[in-house]
Design a protein around this motif. Structure first.
Motif, mmCIF file in Angstrom:
data_model
loop_
_atom_site.group_PDB
_atom_site.id
_atom_site.type_symbol
_atom_site.label_atom_id
_atom_site.label_comp_id
_atom_site.label_asym_id
_atom_site.label_seq_id
_atom_site.Cartn_x
_atom_site.Cartn_y
_atom_site.Cartn_z
ATOM 1 N N LYS A 96 0.818 -1.218 0.000
ATOM 2 C CA LYS A 96 0.000 0.000 0.000
ATOM 3 C C LYS A 96 0.853 1.269 0.000
ATOM 4 N N ASN A 97 2.162 1.117 0.210
ATOM 5 C CA ASN A 97 3.086 2.251 0.159
ATOM 6 C C ASN A 97 3.980 2.198 -1.082
ATOM 7 N N SER A 98 3.539 1.456 -2.087
ATOM 8 C CA SER A 98 4.341 1.264 -3.295
ATOM 9 C C SER A 98 3.717 1.940 -4.495
ATOM 10 N N ILE A 99 4.592 2.470 -5.321
ATOM 11 C CA ILE A 99 4.199 3.017 -6.621
ATOM 12 C C ILE A 99 4.963 2.221 -7.665
ATOM 13 N N ILE A 100 4.229 1.537 -8.526
ATOM 14 C CA ILE A 100 4.840 0.737 -9.582
ATOM 15 C C ILE A 100 4.713 1.541 -10.879
ATOM 16 N N THR A 101 5.863 1.992 -11.387
ATOM 17 C CA THR A 101 5.860 2.821 -12.591
ATOM 18 C C THR A 101 5.820 1.958 -13.844
ATOM 19 N N SER A 102 5.457 2.579 -14.939
ATOM 20 C CA SER A 102 5.570 1.938 -16.246
ATOM 21 C C SER A 102 7.039 2.012 -16.652
ATOM 22 N N PRO A 103 7.691 0.885 -16.936
ATOM 23 C CA PRO A 103 9.128 0.912 -17.197
ATOM 24 C C PRO A 103 9.544 1.749 -18.404
ATOM 25 N N THR A 104 8.685 1.870 -19.389
ATOM 26 C CA THR A 104 9.058 2.651 -20.573
ATOM 27 C C THR A 104 8.794 4.143 -20.405
ATOM 28 N N ILE A 105 8.081 4.506 -19.339
ATOM 29 C CA ILE A 105 7.760 5.922 -19.091
ATOM 30 C C ILE A 105 8.520 6.450 -17.882
ATOM 31 N N GLY A 106 8.587 5.661 -16.815
ATOM 32 C CA GLY A 106 9.246 6.100 -15.592
ATOM 33 C C GLY A 106 8.315 6.901 -14.699
ATOM 34 N N LEU A 107 8.884 7.539 -13.702
ATOM 35 C CA LEU A 107 8.145 8.313 -12.717
ATOM 36 C C LEU A 107 7.523 9.553 -13.360
ATOM 37 N N THR A 108 6.255 9.800 -13.041
ATOM 38 C CA THR A 108 5.542 10.943 -13.626
ATOM 39 C C THR A 108 4.802 11.715 -12.533
ATOM 40 N N ASP A 109 4.233 12.848 -12.921
ATOM 41 C CA ASP A 109 3.417 13.621 -11.984
ATOM 42 C C ASP A 109 2.191 12.838 -11.524
ATOM 43 N N ASN A 110 1.646 11.949 -12.380
ATOM 44 C CA ASN A 110 0.523 11.112 -11.941
ATOM 45 C C ASN A 110 0.943 10.201 -10.795
ATOM 46 N N ASP A 111 2.165 9.670 -10.883
ATOM 47 C CA ASP A 111 2.680 8.855 -9.775
ATOM 48 C C ASP A 111 2.846 9.701 -8.518
ATOM 49 N N LEU A 112 3.192 10.966 -8.718
ATOM 50 C CA LEU A 112 3.350 11.883 -7.594
ATOM 51 C C LEU A 112 2.025 12.071 -6.857
ATOM 52 N N LYS A 113 0.925 12.063 -7.582
ATOM 53 C CA LYS A 113 -0.397 12.141 -6.948
ATOM 54 C C LYS A 113 -0.618 10.917 -6.058
ATOM 55 N N ASP A 114 -0.219 9.741 -6.557
ATOM 56 C CA ASP A 114 -0.328 8.518 -5.739
ATOM 57 C C ASP A 114 0.551 8.624 -4.500
ATOM 58 N N ALA A 115 1.745 9.184 -4.666
ATOM 59 C CA ALA A 115 2.659 9.363 -3.533
ATOM 60 C C ALA A 115 2.033 10.286 -2.493
ATOM 61 N N SER A 116 1.398 11.347 -2.937
ATOM 62 C CA SER A 116 0.743 12.274 -2.002
ATOM 63 C C SER A 116 -0.353 11.568 -1.221
ATOM 64 N N ALA A 117 -1.103 10.712 -1.900
ATOM 65 C CA ALA A 117 -2.162 9.961 -1.215
ATOM 66 C C ALA A 117 -1.563 9.029 -0.158
ATOM 67 N N ILE A 118 -0.432 8.392 -0.493
ATOM 68 C CA ILE A 118 0.236 7.507 0.469
ATOM 69 C C ILE A 118 0.703 8.315 1.676
ATOM 70 N N LEU A 119 1.329 9.451 1.421
ATOM 71 C CA LEU A 119 1.838 10.276 2.518
ATOM 72 C C LEU A 119 0.716 10.819 3.377
ATOM 73 N N ASN A 120 -0.404 11.180 2.776
ATOM 74 C CA ASN A 120 -1.544 11.670 3.555
ATOM 75 C C ASN A 120 -2.045 10.597 4.515
#
Length: 154
Positions: free
Chosen positions: A124-148
């Protein structure tokens, strides 16, 4: 905050048809999108825990320079270790958590799909990125939800 960070497929998109650009330090350039997202996630109290297969190839100071050369200021860098037993990434992470007490918020950022089978507390504290795209701002939204979640329940 603790960020467990993979590099290939997260900071450097894995595009088998395209050779990554190497910077003067001999390490591949990070994608601009991934660098932007990671910079927004890192604060002064962040420790980056390297989980990448490259983690043992460089010293902490060399890693600090690699990040700095890509415009990312990371004050604290650590590593899961040498993985001498050839554990899977999932098992490396599970073993690390089994041997460390952690009371701070954390995020695991990786493109390894095997992390989908992490124990629920870690998944539940993991973000699995798309390997051909990498980390994106959409993943950052997921990270914010985890941190909240951490701030509401910690």
């Amino acid at each position: 905050m603790l960020i467990f960070l993979d590099i290939d497929g997260v900071m450097v998109p894995a595009k088998s048809w395209q050779r990554p650009e190497l910077l003067n330090d001999g390490f591949p350039a990070f994608s601009k999108k991934a660098s932007h997202a990671l910079k927004r996630l890192i604060s002064d109290d962040t420790t980056v825990m390297l989980t990448t297969s490259h983690k043992s190839n460089y010293t902490v100071d060399e890693w600090r320079n690699i990040f700095s050369n890509r415009g990312i200021d990371v004050k604290e860098i650590e590593s899961l270790g040498n993985n001498e037993r050839n554990l899977s990434r999932k098992d490396e992470i599970v073993e690390w958590f089994a041997s460390h007490d952690i009371s701070e918020d954390f995020i695991i950022i990786d493109d390894d799909k095997s992390l989908n089978s992490l124990p629920p507390f870690l998944r539940k504290n993991s973000i699995i990125t798309s390997p051909t795209i990498g980390l994106t701002d959409n993943d950052l939204k997921d990270a914010s939800a985890i941190l909240n979640k951490w701030y509401h329940f910690a």
